[in-house]
Scaffold this active site. Sequence first.
Site, PDB file in Angstrom:
ATOM      1  N   GLU A  52       0.742  -1.302  -0.022  1.00 52.85           N
ATOM      2  CA  GLU A  52       0.065  -0.024   0.031  1.00 52.85           C
ATOM      3  C   GLU A  52       0.692   1.181  -0.129  1.00 52.85           C
ATOM      4  O   GLU A  52       2.125   1.343   0.536  1.00 52.85           O
ATOM      5  CB  GLU A  52      -0.926  -0.013   1.446  1.00 52.85           C
ATOM      6  CG  GLU A  52      -1.945  -1.123   1.172  1.00 52.85           C
ATOM      7  CD  GLU A  52      -2.846  -1.126   2.195  1.00 52.85           C
ATOM      8  OE1 GLU A  52      -4.263  -1.477   1.910  1.00 52.85           O
ATOM      9  OE2 GLU A  52      -2.492  -0.937   3.348  1.00 52.85           O
ATOM     10  N   CYS A  58       3.452   8.597   1.110  1.00 53.40           N
ATOM     11  CA  CYS A  58       4.050   7.580   2.145  1.00 53.40           C
ATOM     12  C   CYS A  58       4.213   6.343   1.511  1.00 53.40           C
ATOM     13  O   CYS A  58       3.234   5.626   1.091  1.00 53.40           O
ATOM     14  CB  CYS A  58       2.958   7.649   3.479  1.00 53.40           C
ATOM     15  SG  CYS A  58       3.288   6.504   4.598  1.00 53.40           S
ATOM     16  N   CYS A  70       6.238  -6.770   7.616  1.00 50.97           N
ATOM     17  CA  CYS A  70       7.435  -6.220   8.468  1.00 50.97           C
ATOM     18  C   CYS A  70       7.661  -7.226   9.583  1.00 50.97           C
ATOM     19  O   CYS A  70       6.928  -8.070   9.859  1.00 50.97           O
ATOM     20  CB  CYS A  70       6.840  -4.955   9.290  1.00 50.97           C
ATOM     21  SG  CYS A  70       8.454  -4.087  10.182  1.00 50.97           S
ATOM     22  N   CYS A  91       6.171  -4.785  16.136  1.00 51.40           N
ATOM     23  CA  CYS A  91       5.678  -3.876  17.129  1.00 51.40           C
ATOM     24  C   CYS A  91       4.126  -3.750  17.765  1.00 51.40           C
ATOM     25  O   CYS A  91       3.461  -4.176  16.699  1.00 51.40           O
ATOM     26  CB  CYS A  91       5.808  -2.246  16.807  1.00 51.40           C
ATOM     27  SG  CYS A  91       7.665  -1.934  16.261  1.00 51.40           S
ATOM     28  N   CYS A 131       1.104  -2.047  15.716  1.00 50.25           N
ATOM     29  CA  CYS A 131       1.295  -1.584  14.501  1.00 50.25           C
ATOM     30  C   CYS A 131       0.651  -2.718  13.644  1.00 50.25           C
ATOM     31  O   CYS A 131       0.939  -3.899  13.764  1.00 50.25           O
ATOM     32  CB  CYS A 131       2.616  -1.418  13.990  1.00 50.25           C
ATOM     33  SG  CYS A 131       2.624  -1.166  12.131  1.00 50.25           S
ATOM     34  N   CYS A 189      -1.496   5.972   9.796  1.00 49.96           N
ATOM     35  CA  CYS A 189      -0.173   5.314  10.392  1.00 49.96           C
ATOM     36  C   CYS A 189      -0.580   4.029  10.922  1.00 49.96           C
ATOM     37  O   CYS A 189      -1.380   4.163  11.823  1.00 49.96           O
ATOM     38  CB  CYS A 189       0.699   6.146  11.364  1.00 49.96           C
ATOM     39  SG  CYS A 189       0.917   7.971  10.835  1.00 49.96           S
TER      40      CYS A 189
HETATM   41  N1  SAH Z   1       9.396   0.656  10.418  1.00 44.78           N
HETATM   42  C1  SAH Z   1       9.570   1.991  10.423  1.00 44.78           C
HETATM   43  C2  SAH Z   1       8.654   2.602   9.278  1.00 44.78           C
HETATM   44  C3  SAH Z   1       7.242   2.664   9.740  1.00 44.78           C
HETATM   45  S1  SAH Z   1       6.766   4.316  10.105  1.00 44.78           S
HETATM   46  C4  SAH Z   1       9.472   2.856  11.807  1.00 44.78           C
HETATM   47  O1  SAH Z   1       9.165   1.879  12.676  1.00 44.78           O
HETATM   48  O2  SAH Z   1       9.462   4.041  11.755  1.00 44.78           O
HETATM   49  C5  SAH Z   1       5.278   4.011  10.680  1.00 44.78           C
HETATM   50  C6  SAH Z   1       4.978   5.079  11.729  1.00 44.78           C
HETATM   51  O3  SAH Z   1       3.717   4.907  12.337  1.00 44.78           O
HETATM   52  C7  SAH Z   1       5.764   4.606  12.921  1.00 44.78           C
HETATM   53  O4  SAH Z   1       6.198   5.629  13.621  1.00 44.78           O
HETATM   54  C8  SAH Z   1       5.001   3.528  13.363  1.00 44.78           C
HETATM   55  O5  SAH Z   1       5.375   3.286  14.838  1.00 44.78           O
HETATM   56  C9  SAH Z   1       3.571   4.332  13.534  1.00 44.78           C
HETATM   57  N2  SAH Z   1       2.482   3.448  13.912  1.00 44.78           N
HETATM   58  C10 SAH Z   1       2.504   2.139  13.855  1.00 44.78           C
HETATM   59  N3  SAH Z   1       1.169   1.548  14.128  1.00 44.78           N
HETATM   60  C11 SAH Z   1       0.649   2.592  14.399  1.00 44.78           C
HETATM   61  C12 SAH Z   1      -0.844   2.797  14.926  1.00 44.78           C
HETATM   62  N4  SAH Z   1      -1.789   1.754  15.098  1.00 44.78           N
HETATM   63  N5  SAH Z   1      -1.158   4.151  15.085  1.00 44.78           N
HETATM   64  C13 SAH Z   1      -0.520   5.260  14.942  1.00 44.78           C
HETATM   65  N6  SAH Z   1       0.899   5.142  14.647  1.00 44.78           N
HETATM   66  C14 SAH Z   1       1.370   4.008  14.278  1.00 44.78           C
END
Ligand code: SAH
Length: 372
Positions: A90, A103, A110, A114, A117, A338
């Site tokens: 996406e 984006c 991944c 985390c 996410c 995000c």
């Molecule tokens: N792996 C990289 C790139 C992904 S960036 C990183 O971790 O930075 C995506 C961003 O959105 C990251 O800061 C991630 O932590 C955040 N994110 C992930 N899941 C989310 C959620 N459910 N709500 C808000 N932000 C989230």
Amino acid sequence: MINLLGLDRTAMENFFVSLDEKPYRAQQVLQWIHTNGVQNFAAMTNISKALRQKLSETAEITLPQVIYEKAASDGTYKWLLRLNDGNCIETVFIPEKTRGTLCISSQVGCILNCDFCSTGKQGFNRNLSTAEIISQLWIAARKLSKTNGLHDHQITNVVIMGMGEPLLNFDNVLPALNLMLDDFAYGLSKRRVTVSTAGVIPAMQQLRELTDVALAVSLHAPNDELRNKIVPLNKKYPLKELMAVCRDYFKEDRRRSITMEYVMLAGVNDTPQHAKQLISLLQGVRAKMNLIPFNPFPHTSYQRSDRDTILRFRDILMKAGLNTTIRRTRGDDIDAACGQLVGQVKDRTRRSERLKKGLAGTHDHHTIEELN
Ligand code: SAH
């Protein structure tokens, strides 16, 4: 057949030299492909017929297929792109008054897992190639161009904040960044291209040496105990080491700073106590805080901090002199916000099993294995 879409200037020059051609052909072909959006060699009219013939015999310009385009009520777009092997990724475009941000994804799924996410919950399939990474920009630029008629937006910023951890796919991400900055391709300013990482320290150091783009770090917690839980990569690269790298990162240019992303999870990382810990953690780091209200997804146990809590958190940071913004939630009605990007990951073999079989395809196997 070599896919020319994935070659940055140096690689393209090498390609032409290998054909016994002059290296300057690289600039012409880059412009045709990326600036003009041309996909067939026949249209490259400043190149001799003989060379065009040679190109069509040795090379191709192939793109993923656009499966669908969704528009959110706030003007955000999301595209689902299908790759050659059937995996889907996406890409999201977020229009704002003074800029337009794309984006893009760097991996199918991944590996980092985390807890908050949804991409991580999909598992990991593979790295994207340079061609697949840059094709997201190629496709969006075409879709958003005037001639396409539907929309008319300019892409001024690119953030590698879609699916995946870009710094675990460094070798393919770097040439894509080069193309974004190259005047013969997209010509974006280095301050308007951002790599976001959960903190893969060795690759952060490489990134710093080899390119000059903006950096965002997914911090999310002010102490190791909590960060180990919600960003498991922290067990390998704990905060003390991460902050040491961040302190040095822009030491050559004192006007630049790192964006620290911090997802606001109700009752987990959002108390005044956490804010105070954050302030001492970031002593001596030139950082801007970006608070991200948590975006929910199915089966998550987390909840978004409420507005007052987020504002109170911000005020504590601001009072301590930390520049803090709250990210506006965009595109959440089409799951484009995000942490909501999932694509369609084929073969979601559990990370650890894949790693045991040595299939993970990252250059950092042992690192990740220790996390599981
Ligand atoms: N792996 C990289 C790139 C992904 S960036 C990183 O971790 O930075 C995506 C961003 O959105 C990251 O800061 C991630 O932590 C955040 N994110 C992930 N899941 C989310 C959620 N459910 N709500 C808000 N932000 C989230």
